[in-house]
Design a protein around this motif. Sequence first.
Motif, PDB file in Angstrom:
ATOM      1  N   ILE A 182     -21.574  28.095  25.124  1.00 52.99           N
ATOM      2  CA  ILE A 182     -22.877  27.111  24.962  1.00 52.99           C
ATOM      3  C   ILE A 182     -22.584  25.783  25.350  1.00 52.99           C
ATOM      4  CG2 ILE A 182     -23.894  28.755  23.306  1.00 52.99           C
ATOM      5  CD1 ILE A 182     -23.229  26.308  21.242  1.00 52.99           C
ATOM      6  N   ALA A 183     -21.354  25.457  25.643  1.00 48.95           N
ATOM      7  CA  ALA A 183     -21.093  24.095  26.174  1.00 48.95           C
ATOM      8  C   ALA A 183     -19.898  23.928  26.866  1.00 48.95           C
ATOM      9  CB  ALA A 183     -21.298  23.014  25.232  1.00 48.95           C
ATOM     10  N   GLY A 184     -19.625  23.280  28.212  1.00 52.84           N
ATOM     11  CA  GLY A 184     -18.307  23.095  28.485  1.00 52.84           C
ATOM     12  C   GLY A 184     -17.762  24.107  29.434  1.00 52.84           C
ATOM     13  N   GLY A 185     -16.540  24.553  29.299  1.00 52.96           N
ATOM     14  CA  GLY A 185     -15.979  25.689  29.628  1.00 52.96           C
ATOM     15  C   GLY A 185     -14.952  25.544  31.114  1.00 52.96           C
ATOM     16  N   GLY A 186     -14.777  24.371  31.501  1.00 50.76           N
ATOM     17  CA  GLY A 186     -13.812  24.134  32.606  1.00 50.76           C
ATOM     18  C   GLY A 186     -13.553  22.780  32.627  1.00 50.76           C
ATOM     19  N   ARG A 187     -13.170  22.391  34.039  1.00 55.01           N
ATOM     20  CA  ARG A 187     -12.814  20.788  34.109  1.00 55.01           C
ATOM     21  C   ARG A 187     -13.875  19.957  34.212  1.00 55.01           C
ATOM     22  NH1 ARG A 187      -7.247  19.922  37.294  1.00 55.01           N
ATOM     23  NH2 ARG A 187      -7.760  18.175  36.112  1.00 55.01           N
ATOM     24  N   PRO A 188     -14.015  18.739  34.062  1.00 56.34           N
ATOM     25  CA  PRO A 188     -15.276  17.783  34.213  1.00 56.34           C
ATOM     26  C   PRO A 188     -15.646  17.518  35.744  1.00 56.34           C
ATOM     27  CG  PRO A 188     -13.672  17.101  32.388  1.00 56.34           C
ATOM     28  CD  PRO A 188     -12.845  18.158  33.124  1.00 56.34           C
ATOM     29  N   HIS A 189     -16.691  17.339  35.865  1.00 62.02           N
ATOM     30  CA  HIS A 189     -17.003  16.900  37.381  1.00 62.02           C
ATOM     31  C   HIS A 189     -16.397  15.735  37.587  1.00 62.02           C
ATOM     32  CE1 HIS A 189     -18.929  17.132  41.036  1.00 62.02           C
ATOM     33  NE2 HIS A 189     -19.598  15.895  40.826  1.00 62.02           N
ATOM     34  N   GLY A 190     -15.863  15.737  39.215  1.00 62.65           N
ATOM     35  CA  GLY A 190     -15.347  14.490  39.176  1.00 62.65           C
ATOM     36  C   GLY A 190     -13.973  13.943  38.699  1.00 62.65           C
ATOM     37  N   LEU A 191     -13.407  14.667  38.179  1.00 63.83           N
ATOM     38  CA  LEU A 191     -12.078  14.193  37.401  1.00 63.83           C
ATOM     39  C   LEU A 191     -10.999  15.709  37.790  1.00 63.83           C
ATOM     40  CD1 LEU A 191     -13.051  12.897  33.874  1.00 63.83           C
ATOM     41  CD2 LEU A 191     -12.136  11.399  35.832  1.00 63.83           C
ATOM     42  N   GLN A 192     -10.719  15.612  38.873  1.00 67.13           N
ATOM     43  CA  GLN A 192      -9.626  16.722  39.365  1.00 67.13           C
ATOM     44  C   GLN A 192      -8.313  16.267  39.457  1.00 67.13           C
ATOM     45  OE1 GLN A 192     -11.110  19.847  39.767  1.00 67.13           O
ATOM     46  NE2 GLN A 192     -13.010  18.759  39.168  1.00 67.13           N
ATOM     47  N   LYS A 193      -8.221  14.885  39.369  1.00 68.86           N
ATOM     48  CA  LYS A 193      -6.619  14.453  39.321  1.00 68.86           C
ATOM     49  C   LYS A 193      -6.500  14.418  37.561  1.00 68.86           C
ATOM     50  CE  LYS A 193      -4.640  11.582  41.278  1.00 68.86           C
ATOM     51  NZ  LYS A 193      -3.860  10.361  41.890  1.00 68.86           N
ATOM     52  N   GLY A 194      -5.291  14.617  37.144  1.00 67.02           N
ATOM     53  CA  GLY A 194      -5.183  14.479  36.006  1.00 67.02           C
ATOM     54  C   GLY A 194      -5.254  15.608  35.341  1.00 67.02           C
ATOM     55  N   TYR A 195      -5.248  15.755  33.897  1.00 69.63           N
ATOM     56  CA  TYR A 195      -5.429  17.144  33.090  1.00 69.63           C
ATOM     57  C   TYR A 195      -6.582  17.174  32.208  1.00 69.63           C
ATOM     58  CZ  TYR A 195      -0.537  16.232  34.660  1.00 69.63           C
ATOM     59  OH  TYR A 195       0.675  16.132  35.408  1.00 69.63           O
ATOM     60  N   PHE A 196      -7.733  17.024  32.759  1.00 68.38           N
ATOM     61  CA  PHE A 196      -8.805  17.032  31.839  1.00 68.38           C
ATOM     62  C   PHE A 196      -9.541  18.090  31.473  1.00 68.38           C
ATOM     63  CE2 PHE A 196      -8.197  12.677  33.874  1.00 68.38           C
ATOM     64  CZ  PHE A 196      -8.725  11.933  32.678  1.00 68.38           C
ATOM     65  N   VAL A 197     -10.186  18.422  30.450  1.00 69.22           N
ATOM     66  CA  VAL A 197     -10.868  19.664  30.095  1.00 69.22           C
ATOM     67  C   VAL A 197     -12.191  19.015  29.194  1.00 69.22           C
ATOM     68  CG1 VAL A 197     -11.143  21.488  28.520  1.00 69.22           C
ATOM     69  CG2 VAL A 197      -8.730  21.035  29.776  1.00 69.22           C
ATOM     70  N   GLU A 198     -13.300  19.921  29.735  1.00 68.34           N
ATOM     71  CA  GLU A 198     -14.364  19.591  29.057  1.00 68.34           C
ATOM     72  C   GLU A 198     -14.407  20.105  27.565  1.00 68.34           C
ATOM     73  OE1 GLU A 198     -18.167  20.357  32.179  1.00 68.34           O
ATOM     74  OE2 GLU A 198     -16.746  22.144  31.682  1.00 68.34           O
ATOM     75  N   PRO A 199     -15.235  19.176  26.682  1.00 66.06           N
ATOM     76  CA  PRO A 199     -15.372  19.525  25.260  1.00 66.06           C
ATOM     77  C   PRO A 199     -16.230  21.017  25.498  1.00 66.06           C
ATOM     78  CG  PRO A 199     -16.531  17.771  25.814  1.00 66.06           C
ATOM     79  CD  PRO A 199     -15.863  17.769  27.109  1.00 66.06           C
ATOM     80  N   THR A 200     -15.715  21.887  24.915  1.00 66.62           N
ATOM     81  CA  THR A 200     -16.157  23.554  24.801  1.00 66.62           C
ATOM     82  C   THR A 200     -16.694  23.866  23.713  1.00 66.62           C
ATOM     83  OG1 THR A 200     -14.792  23.556  26.960  1.00 66.62           O
ATOM     84  CG2 THR A 200     -15.530  25.571  26.058  1.00 66.62           C
ATOM     85  N   VAL A 201     -17.724  24.475  23.580  1.00 72.78           N
ATOM     86  CA  VAL A 201     -18.056  25.459  22.429  1.00 72.78           C
ATOM     87  C   VAL A 201     -18.521  26.646  22.740  1.00 72.78           C
ATOM     88  CG1 VAL A 201     -19.932  25.301  20.537  1.00 72.78           C
ATOM     89  CG2 VAL A 201     -19.067  22.903  21.423  1.00 72.78           C
ATOM     90  N   PHE A 202     -18.145  27.752  21.848  1.00 74.10           N
ATOM     91  CA  PHE A 202     -18.507  29.261  21.977  1.00 74.10           C
ATOM     92  C   PHE A 202     -19.022  29.535  20.822  1.00 74.10           C
ATOM     93  CE2 PHE A 202     -15.086  29.077  25.163  1.00 74.10           C
ATOM     94  CZ  PHE A 202     -15.417  29.960  26.101  1.00 74.10           C
ATOM     95  N   ALA A 203     -20.251  30.340  20.830  1.00 72.93           N
ATOM     96  CA  ALA A 203     -20.903  30.756  19.746  1.00 72.93           C
ATOM     97  C   ALA A 203     -20.628  31.976  19.485  1.00 72.93           C
ATOM     98  CB  ALA A 203     -22.616  30.421  20.108  1.00 72.93           C
ATOM     99  N   ASP A 204     -21.078  32.703  18.486  1.00 75.96           N
ATOM    100  CA  ASP A 204     -20.765  34.273  17.964  1.00 75.96           C
ATOM    101  C   ASP A 204     -19.150  34.762  18.084  1.00 75.96           C
ATOM    102  OD1 ASP A 204     -23.570  33.952  18.149  1.00 75.96           O
ATOM    103  OD2 ASP A 204     -23.836  34.766  19.867  1.00 75.96           O
ATOM    104  N   VAL A 205     -18.366  33.964  17.849  1.00 77.88           N
ATOM    105  CA  VAL A 205     -16.980  34.337  18.146  1.00 77.88           C
ATOM    106  C   VAL A 205     -16.684  35.079  16.930  1.00 77.88           C
ATOM    107  CG1 VAL A 205     -14.463  33.336  18.079  1.00 77.88           C
ATOM    108  CG2 VAL A 205     -16.236  32.210  19.408  1.00 77.88           C
ATOM    109  N   ASP A 206     -15.924  36.198  16.938  1.00 76.54           N
ATOM    110  CA  ASP A 206     -15.329  37.003  15.872  1.00 76.54           C
ATOM    111  C   ASP A 206     -14.153  36.513  15.521  1.00 76.54           C
ATOM    112  OD1 ASP A 206     -13.938  39.551  15.003  1.00 76.54           O
ATOM    113  OD2 ASP A 206     -15.824  40.337  14.951  1.00 76.54           O
ATOM    114  N   ASN A 207     -14.050  36.545  14.328  1.00 81.27           N
ATOM    115  CA  ASN A 207     -12.765  36.021  13.504  1.00 81.27           C
ATOM    116  C   ASN A 207     -11.508  36.646  13.895  1.00 81.27           C
ATOM    117  OD1 ASN A 207     -11.878  33.870  12.002  1.00 81.27           O
ATOM    118  ND2 ASN A 207     -11.255  35.076  10.399  1.00 81.27           N
ATOM    119  N   ASN A 208     -11.696  37.993  14.502  1.00 83.50           N
ATOM    120  CA  ASN A 208     -10.570  38.454  14.999  1.00 83.50           C
ATOM    121  C   ASN A 208     -10.179  38.342  16.524  1.00 83.50           C
ATOM    122  OD1 ASN A 208      -9.990  40.062  12.533  1.00 83.50           O
ATOM    123  ND2 ASN A 208     -11.651  41.265  12.819  1.00 83.50           N
TER     124      ASN A 208
END
Length: 494
Positions: free
Chosen positions: A360-386
């Motif tokens: 529902i949000a994020g899921g990759g590298r932020p646009h415009g920040l290809q140098k360095g080691y950046f990750v978008e804040p990412t949210v997954f819904a409906d995750v099973d605890n297993n």
Amino acid sequence: MSLTVERLSGIERTRFFIDGKWVQPRGGVLREQTEAATGDVIGVAALGSESDIDAAVRAARRAFDDGPWGRSSAGDRAGALRRFADALEARAGDTSTLVTRENGMPIQFSQQVNGGLPAVMMRIYADVIEGVTLESAQASMVGSTIVRREPLGVVAAIVPWNFPQALAAFKIAPALAAGNTVVLKPSPETSLDAYVFAEAALEAGIPDGIINVVVGDRDAGAALVAHPLVDKIAFTGSTAAGRQIGAEAGRLIRPVTLELGGKSPGIFLEDGDLGTLLEGLDGASFLNNSQTCTTQSRLLVARSRYDEVLDALADYAKTHFTIGDPLDPSVTLGPMASAAQLERVLGYIEGAKNSRARLIAGGGRPHGLQKGYFVEPTVFADVDNNDRLAREEVFGPVIAVMPFDDEDEAVRVANDTDYGLAAVVWSVDEERALRLARRIRSGTVGLNYYLLDIGAPYGGYKQSGLGRELGGPIGLDGYLQYKSIYASAAQLEN
């Protein structure tokens, strides 16, 4: 990799600190240190071999057995720790900046935990050692018994890259206060900053051999853990590494403190305040770019509030953060610490995309920040605890959200994990939240926020570790051992 210093520019840490001196490595391996925000090389550091570790341990052993430190008074050690604190504090600005360059921690936070906190820890344990009773006499059946608490000896302090200065101080301060000597093995991923402890120790007049610093990889760590002259291991790091260290400590019958990983749950009850949750996420879920073992990475939400919370989380992840150069005070989310950590986090994200979970949000590298080691804040819904995303520690800005129907289910799912380091309960009814907190199998639990209290014991249940750090006298106990001396009744009169 093996490198020549001549082809590198920037910071050079090509000598180790052993027995109060800067010494040449006995091995020949150097490591490039990159800047997390750019991927550019900023320095080089030597990596210790087994023989370097052996030299450091033997120096610490001589200092403990033959030197004055362990037999000095509590007041003398407290004075030395306060001088040590002053020397660390004088270097705080440069230290916090260097750590931010190494691991991507936002600078304002780094100034607190890497710049300021080590000096605070030294002063706390200076006060603690002056305030505790290390020897007392009590009546026995035939005379009296003198009960003493004595230092253990040589402490192996092995620290990770995410909070390198703070976590080193968590071990060095109580170990030195108790009268032990220390061999500090920092992580290669933050290979440049640890020698600040050596520089400060020299300035403070800490006797030779009391603190020794050797950067090393896993082989160096294994050599330190297994060294026959080490008396205590204090480790912070992954559960996988902790399991190996614990097994070796068991084989050697050697005291060990393990502060390991987590997969921390948050429980948002149906009466939870959404504004409070969003205000608290920076500390509970995104502290240090989520490269924190206490990260609230599983958020369990009452089904009646589930859609509302998901909408708020998605908007929060997309709009709340300023992502970029962590040396910029306005930046609130920096990069991962290394290329390897970036790939690890992205691997978990790709795995979750191929599961039943819903991105529902994020899921990759932020646009415009290809140098360095950046990750978008990412949210997954409906995750099973297993799911893997719910079972394993990601160590990056990725939250797994799942619904629950009642309190019993929430507690059951929260406790259905191999870990037990941290948790948070979100409810406007603090008594209700407290009841749930008492049912959660975790070493720390926050009620409507999560903030580490250095005055309280800290550690985990289950595979999150063994023993406790911090907590003043409680943290000191892990670096002392008891001795009972059976004496005459006259001792009670003295």
